[in-house]
Design an enzyme around this catalytic site. Structure first.
Site, mmCIF file in Angstrom:
data_model
loop_
_atom_site.group_PDB
_atom_site.id
_atom_site.type_symbol
_atom_site.label_atom_id
_atom_site.label_comp_id
_atom_site.label_asym_id
_atom_site.label_seq_id
_atom_site.Cartn_x
_atom_site.Cartn_y
_atom_site.Cartn_z
ATOM 1 N N ASP A 83 95.340 52.672 44.166
ATOM 2 C CA ASP A 83 95.103 52.598 45.610
ATOM 3 C C ASP A 83 94.271 51.387 46.029
ATOM 4 O O ASP A 83 94.581 50.705 47.016
ATOM 5 C CB ASP A 83 94.478 53.895 46.138
ATOM 6 C CG ASP A 83 93.247 54.335 45.345
ATOM 7 O OD1 ASP A 83 92.838 53.621 44.398
ATOM 8 O OD2 ASP A 83 92.694 55.409 45.676
ATOM 9 N N LYS A 109 32.859 45.701 29.351
ATOM 10 C CA LYS A 109 32.410 47.087 29.192
ATOM 11 C C LYS A 109 30.976 47.246 29.676
ATOM 12 O O LYS A 109 30.629 48.254 30.309
ATOM 13 C CB LYS A 109 32.519 47.508 27.725
ATOM 14 C CG LYS A 109 31.991 48.917 27.454
ATOM 15 C CD LYS A 109 32.188 49.329 26.014
ATOM 16 C CE LYS A 109 31.645 50.746 25.799
ATOM 17 N NZ LYS A 109 31.902 51.235 24.411
ATOM 18 N N HIS A 119 70.686 40.600 52.816
ATOM 19 C CA HIS A 119 70.340 41.863 52.181
ATOM 20 C C HIS A 119 70.814 41.915 50.725
ATOM 21 O O HIS A 119 71.405 42.899 50.269
ATOM 22 C CB HIS A 119 70.902 43.044 52.965
ATOM 23 C CG HIS A 119 70.377 43.135 54.366
ATOM 24 N ND1 HIS A 119 69.023 43.160 54.659
ATOM 25 C CD2 HIS A 119 71.007 43.162 55.565
ATOM 26 C CE1 HIS A 119 68.858 43.222 55.964
ATOM 27 N NE2 HIS A 119 70.049 43.218 56.546
ATOM 28 N N GLY A 122 31.999 24.870 19.634
ATOM 29 C CA GLY A 122 32.961 23.793 19.419
ATOM 30 C C GLY A 122 33.094 22.771 20.515
ATOM 31 O O GLY A 122 32.140 22.117 20.940
ATOM 32 N N ASN A 150 80.288 49.330 44.591
ATOM 33 C CA ASN A 150 81.559 48.768 44.127
ATOM 34 C C ASN A 150 81.843 47.458 44.854
ATOM 35 O O ASN A 150 81.703 47.380 46.063
ATOM 36 C CB ASN A 150 82.699 49.754 44.386
ATOM 37 C CG ASN A 150 82.655 50.943 43.449
ATOM 38 O OD1 ASN A 150 82.454 50.810 42.263
ATOM 39 N ND2 ASN A 150 82.863 52.143 44.013
ATOM 40 N N VAL A 197 36.426 32.042 12.724
ATOM 41 C CA VAL A 197 35.226 32.875 12.729
ATOM 42 C C VAL A 197 34.067 32.055 13.287
ATOM 43 O O VAL A 197 33.657 31.063 12.681
ATOM 44 C CB VAL A 197 34.869 33.374 11.308
ATOM 45 C CG1 VAL A 197 33.591 34.219 11.353
ATOM 46 C CG2 VAL A 197 36.021 34.179 10.722
ATOM 47 N N LYS A 198 33.590 32.446 14.449
ATOM 48 C CA LYS A 198 32.426 31.765 15.043
ATOM 49 C C LYS A 198 31.620 32.691 15.942
ATOM 50 O O LYS A 198 30.395 32.602 15.985
ATOM 51 C CB LYS A 198 32.859 30.525 15.817
ATOM 52 C CG LYS A 198 33.950 30.717 16.841
ATOM 53 C CD LYS A 198 34.467 29.361 17.339
ATOM 54 C CE LYS A 198 35.688 29.540 18.231
ATOM 55 N NZ LYS A 198 36.313 28.258 18.557
#
Length: 529
Positions: free
Chosen positions: A483, A140, A281, A38, A423, A68-69
Site C-alpha cells: 500500500d 572533602k 523541528h 616542578g 516513518n 611520586v611527589k
C-alpha cells in the site's frame, strides 16, 4: 561550621600555567606562603616570587619521572586535617604537618592528548594520580580548605580574598568543592571511556558521561522547562564548536535543530557540489544540491516554502553574499556553514536577530560517536547511525532497472531519509527533495503527506503537475505491504529505494512491477526515533 577561614598557606601545582603568575603575585601580596612542584615552582620563581618546593615539606624528592611527589602525609594531612578537632591538631604538631588552606591544581592534559590522537603509552603517562588525590582531599575538607581547579575561577578567588580580608566564605568553599568533584569525575570519565575504546570493550560494566556547561539556556523545549547546553570537549565540527558571529543566544530548540541540519548537510561532499539543508523541528523540509550554493538553496527552499519560514539553514560550503541575500528574503532562525565571506557577513549584519555560525569544517558522517537517550531509570547508548550505501551495495529487485540519473536521485533520497524521523518517506527529483513525509505511525500516511505537500508547492510555484512525477522515493524501512509503495506510485514516483527484508517483499516487488516502477534494496534501514 566556621564561615570565614583565612588562607595562610597555598599549594599551587598546575599543568596549565595560564594566570599562574598573576595568582601567585596576588596571594603573595596577601602574605600567603606558596608551596609548589616542578614546573609550577619554576614559573613562579622566574616571576620573582618566593616558593617552597613540596619536596622540602615532605623530605622526599620528586621521583619516578614525577609520578611520586605529593603523595605524602605532610601534604594530605595538611589538606585533610580538621582545624577544630583537637586530635587532628595534635597529630599535625606531633608529625610536623602544616595546614594547607588553599589548593590550586589543574590536571595532566589527558583530554588534550586524547584529542590529538596520542598513542597508548602517552595516554597512560597523561593519567594524573596525585592531582585528583589532592583535589578530593581538599574538597572533602571544604570546611577549612579552598579548592580551585579551573583557571576561570582565579579571578573569583582573588575577589573573594579581597572582599573578606584574606579569608574565604563557607559558601565559596562549598561551590569550589562541587566544581572540584565534577572535574575529577569528568577526568575519570574521560580515562575510563578512552580505555574501554582502547581495549575494544563495547559495553563496559559502568559508563560515565561528563560535560562542561557552555550556555545556560533561557528555557528548554518549552518555557516551563529549565535547560543548559553542555559540551563534551570533542573536536567534532558542529553547533558545539561553532563560532557565533551575530544574533541572539541560541535556544534549546535552535541547538537541537542546528545540529540536525549540519549533520544532514555533511552527508554531501562539498568537493563534488554545494548542498543546502533546511530544517524545521529536527526534520528536513528541503534538501538540495546545485551547481552553485544559491541554486542549491533555491531548490531546497522550493520543496516546502511554508515550513522553511523560521527554519534552520545548513550549508556544506562557505556562505557567499549572493546566497546570503536569498536567505534573508524570509525569516530564518540560524545559518550554519563551514565558513562565510566578509560580504556575506555584511549582508547578514542587517538582520540582527539572525544567528550565523561557522565551524571551519564538516563532521565526518562515517565516524561513530556514541549517542545517548535517557529513559526512566537508565540510559540507552548506541553508535551514531553512520550507515553508508553506495551504488555497489544496491540490489535491483524489479524487472525494470533504474537509469543512472535515477540511481543518483535514489542515493540522494536515501541520504536524506536517514535524517528524517520514522516513518520516513522522501521524494527526490534532480538532486533535490520535492516531498518529505516524517514521523507518522503509518508509512502510508508519510507517503500521502509528502505527496500532498508536493502538490501544494506545485500550485504555489505555478506548475501544472507536482515534482513528484518522475521522482525517486526512499523509505527508511521496508514496506510491510504494497500500500505505501502504491501511494508513492500514485504520486508519480518512477523508482524506489528501500531496505527490503519484509515477509511480504515479493508482494511489494510484484506491485512495483505491475506499476512499472524500478526498485532497489539496500539491506540497511535507517530508523530515527
Amino acid at each position: 561550621m566556621t564561615d570565614l577561614y583565612p588562607v595562610k598557606r597555598a599549594l599551587l601545582s598546575v599543568s596549565d600555567k595560564t594566570g599562574l603568575v598573576e595568582l601567585g603575585k596576588a596571594l603573595s601580596e596577601k602574605g600567603v606562603e606558596l608551596l609548589s612542584t616542578g614546573g609550577s615552582a619554576g614559573t613562579l620563581r622566574d616571576a620573582g616570587l618566593q616558593v617552597k618546593d613540596v619536596s622540602e615539606v615532605t623530605g622526599f624528592p620528586e621521583m619516578m619521572d614525577g609520578r611520586v611527589k605529593t603523595l605524602h602525609p605532610r601534604v594530605h594531612g595538611g589538606l585533610l586535617a580538621l582545624r577544630d578537632n583537637a586530635e587532628h591538631v595534635a597529630a599535625m604538631e606531633e608529625h610536623g604537618i602544616g595546614g594547607i588552606d588553599l589548593l590550586v591544581v589543574n590536571l595532566y592534559p589527558f583530554e588534550a592528548a586524547l584529542a590529538r590522537g596520542a598513542g597508548y603509552e602517552e595516554m597512560i603517562e597523561n593519567i594524573d594520580i596525585g592531582g585528583p588525590a589532592m583535589i578530593r582531599a581538599a574538597a572533602k575538607n571544604h570546611g577549612f580548605v579552598t579548592t580551585v581547579v579551573d583557571v576561570e575561577d582565579y579571578d573569583a578567588l582573588i575577589a573573594e580574598l579581597e572582599a573578606h580580608g584574606g579569608q574565604t566564605t563557607y559558601a565559596f568553599r562549598q561551590k569550589m568543592a562541587q566544581i572540584a568533584y565534577a572535574r575529577t569525575g569528568a577526568y575519570d570519565a574521560a580515562v575510563s571511556t578512552w580505555m574501554a575504546n582502547a581495549i575494544g570493550e563495547a559495553t563496559p560494566r559502568r559508563r560515565v558521561v561528563a560535560g562542561t556547561v557552555k550556555q545556560t539556556l533561557r528555557y528548554g523545549e518549552n518555557p516551563h522547562q529549565s535547560a543548559a547546553f553542555y559540551v563534551d570537549g570533542s573536536n567534532r565540527p558542529g553547533v558545539a564548536t561553532a563560532v557565533q558571529h551575530q544574533g541572539k543566544e541560541l535556544s534549546y530548540n535552535n541547538i537541537n535543530d542546528t545540529d540536525a541540519a549540519f549533520e544532514l548537510v555533511a552527508e554531501f561532499d562539498p568537493a563534488e557540489t554545494p548542498a543546502v539543508a533546511i530544517i524545521k523541528h529536527a526534520n528536513p523540509c528541503g534538501v538540495a544540491k546545485g551547481a552553485t550554493l544559491l541554486e542549491a538553496y533555491r531548490k531546497a527552499f522550493d520543496c516546502d516554502r511554508t515550513s522553511a519560514f523560521g527554519g534552520i539553514v545548513a550549508l556544506n560550503t562557505a556562505l557567499d553574499a549572493e546566497t546570503a541575500k536569498a536567505i534573508t528574503e524570509i525569516f530564518t532562525e540560524v545559518v550554519i556553514a563551514p565558513g562565510a565571506s566578509e560580504a556575506a557577513k555584511e549582508v547578514f549584519a542587517a538582520k540582527k536577530n539572525l544567528r550565523l555560525l561557522t565551524t571551519e569544517g564538516l563532521p565526518n558522517v562515517l565516524e561513530k560517536p556514541s549517542t545517548i537517550r535517557q529513559v526512566a531509570g537508565g540510559y540507552l547508548f548506541q553508535d551514531k547511525d553512520a550507515g553508508f550505501v553506495g551504488l555497489g551495495d544496491l540490489k535491483v529487485v524489479t524487472e525494470k532497472a533504474p537509469s543512472e540519473a535515477q540511481m543518483q536521485d535514489l542515493l540522494f533520497a536515501w541520504k536524506v531519509a536517514k535524517h528524517v524521523k520514522s516513518n520516513a518517506i522522501v521524494y527526490v527529483k534532480d538532486q533535490a527533495t520535492v516531498g518529505v513525509g516524517a514521523g507518522q505511525m503509518s508509512r502510508v500516511d508519510s507517503a500521502l503527506i509528502a505527496a500532498k505537500k508536493a502538490e501544494r508547492m506545485a500550485e504555489a510555484l505555478g506548475l501544472s503537475e507536482p515534482l513528484t512525477k518522475g521522482s525517486a522515493v526512499a523509505s527508511d524501512a521496508f514496506f510491510p505491504f504494497p500500500d505505501g509503495l502504491l501511494e508513492a506510485a500514485a504520486a508519480g514516483a518512477s523508482c524506489v529505494i528501500q531496505p527490503g527484508g519484509s515477509m511480504r517483499d515479493q508482494d511489494v516487488i510484484d506491485a512495483a512491477n505491475e506499476a512499472g516502477l524500478a526498485m532497489v534494496f539496500t539491506g540497511m534501514r535507517h530508523f530515527r526515533h
